[in-house]
Write a protein that holds these residues in place. Structure first.
Motif, PDB file in Angstrom:
ATOM      1  N   ASN A 105      23.814 -42.261  41.926  1.00 51.46           N
ATOM      2  CA  ASN A 105      22.779 -42.092  42.943  1.00 51.46           C
ATOM      3  C   ASN A 105      22.769 -40.647  43.413  1.00 51.46           C
ATOM      4  OD1 ASN A 105      21.698 -44.928  43.646  1.00 51.46           O
ATOM      5  ND2 ASN A 105      23.928 -45.199  43.639  1.00 51.46           N
TER       6      ASN A 105
ATOM      7  N   ASP B 264      18.140 -43.270  41.690  1.00 54.43           N
ATOM      8  CA  ASP B 264      18.256 -44.223  42.798  1.00 54.43           C
ATOM      9  C   ASP B 264      18.571 -45.599  42.232  1.00 54.43           C
ATOM     10  OD1 ASP B 264      18.086 -45.819  45.010  1.00 54.43           O
ATOM     11  OD2 ASP B 264      15.975 -45.391  45.447  1.00 54.43           O
TER      12      ASP B 264
ATOM     13  N   LYS C   8      15.880 -45.038  37.778  1.00 52.71           N
ATOM     14  CA  LYS C   8      17.044 -45.919  37.970  1.00 52.71           C
ATOM     15  C   LYS C   8      17.705 -46.160  36.622  1.00 52.71           C
ATOM     16  CE  LYS C   8      14.167 -50.081  37.809  1.00 52.71           C
ATOM     17  NZ  LYS C   8      14.481 -50.387  36.385  1.00 52.71           N
TER      18      LYS C   8
ATOM     19  N   MET D 192      15.646 -37.324  40.806  1.00 57.77           N
ATOM     20  CA  MET D 192      16.423 -38.193  41.690  1.00 57.77           C
ATOM     21  C   MET D 192      16.766 -39.508  40.993  1.00 57.77           C
ATOM     22  SD  MET D 192      17.907 -38.607  44.584  1.00 57.77           S
ATOM     23  CE  MET D 192      17.231 -37.216  45.508  1.00 57.77           C
TER      24      MET D 192
ATOM     25  N   PRO E  90      11.400 -40.739  41.304  1.00 60.19           N
ATOM     26  CA  PRO E  90      12.790 -41.014  40.928  1.00 60.19           C
ATOM     27  C   PRO E  90      12.917 -42.031  39.795  1.00 60.19           C
ATOM     28  CG  PRO E  90      12.238 -42.171  42.933  1.00 60.19           C
ATOM     29  CD  PRO E  90      11.050 -41.312  42.617  1.00 60.19           C
TER      30      PRO E  90
END
Length: 206
Positions: free
Chosen positions: A161, A192, A107, A190, A105
């Motif tokens: 998210n 996150d 960010k 993903m 993932p």
């Protein structure tokens, strides 16, 4: 016969100028480019102008071509017979693509390199593009070309998210077939941005 194309991993589609009566035995000797001979399994669509032919063996490449023999036993509604011929099977399949990520993932503020690998060479115009949907969104954006089957784009991850889905578009193969929008693998990454939390437990307190 208006067209004869390989339209699936083990399928060919024949389009006639009018409805025809046709059976499996009307077609013989599928020879793919490179000399691979395939066994004909079935022909469906009799009394229509479109006949779907299935053949055996492993799945063919998305840019497969070949030849096939068509018999004079194919007729129209009035009984006029097709002239027996060996015809070319052209490429009628959409290119496929897989997607991979430099990190997953991710960010917010991460620079995510998205790499697209096509199943066959893609033309330079229109340019292969992608869109993002979900936790991160991105309007249709052109990718940078590495070579005729490899493309990339660097996405700066934003807030949000959850799952982000990649969709492809615009580009075509040499035969003019448009790339399939949904990647066959790596369609999602993903996002996150939720920091982990912690709780403390004591064996004795006080």
């Amino acid at each position: 016969l208006a067209s004869a194309k390989i339209t699936g991993s083990n399928q060919a589609t024949f389009t006639y100028s009018e409805p025809v009566f046709s059976t499996t035995t009307d077609y013989t000797n599928i020879i793919l480019s490179g000399g691979d001979v395939r066994t004909i399994l079935s022909a469906t669509g009799s009394s229509t102008a479109t006949i779907l032919l299935s053949f055996g063996g492993i799945a063919v490449a998305t840019n497969a071509t070949g030849t096939i023999a068509i018999g004079s036993t194919i007729t129209d509604a009035a009984g006029n017979a097709l002239i027996a011929t060996t015809t070319t099977l052209t490429d009628g399949q959409s290119p496929l693509a897989t997607v991979s990520y430099s990190k997953n993932p991710v960010k917010a503020s991460d620079s995510l390199i998205i790499t697209v690998t096509a199943s066959e060479p893609i033309l330079d115009s229109p340019v292969l593009a992608l869109s993002l949907f979900g936790a991160n969104t991105l309007a249709t954006t052109s990718l940078s070309k590495t070579d005729s089957t490899h493309y990339s784009f660097t996405h700066t991850v934003s807030a949000g998210n959850g799952t982000t889905t990649v969709a492809l578009g615009a580009a075509t193969d040499i035969a003019g077939n448009t790339i399939q929008s949904a990647p066959t693998s790596g369609a999602e990454f993903m996002v996150d941005n939720i920091a982990p939390t912690a709780t403390a437990h004591f064996s004795k307190n006080p």
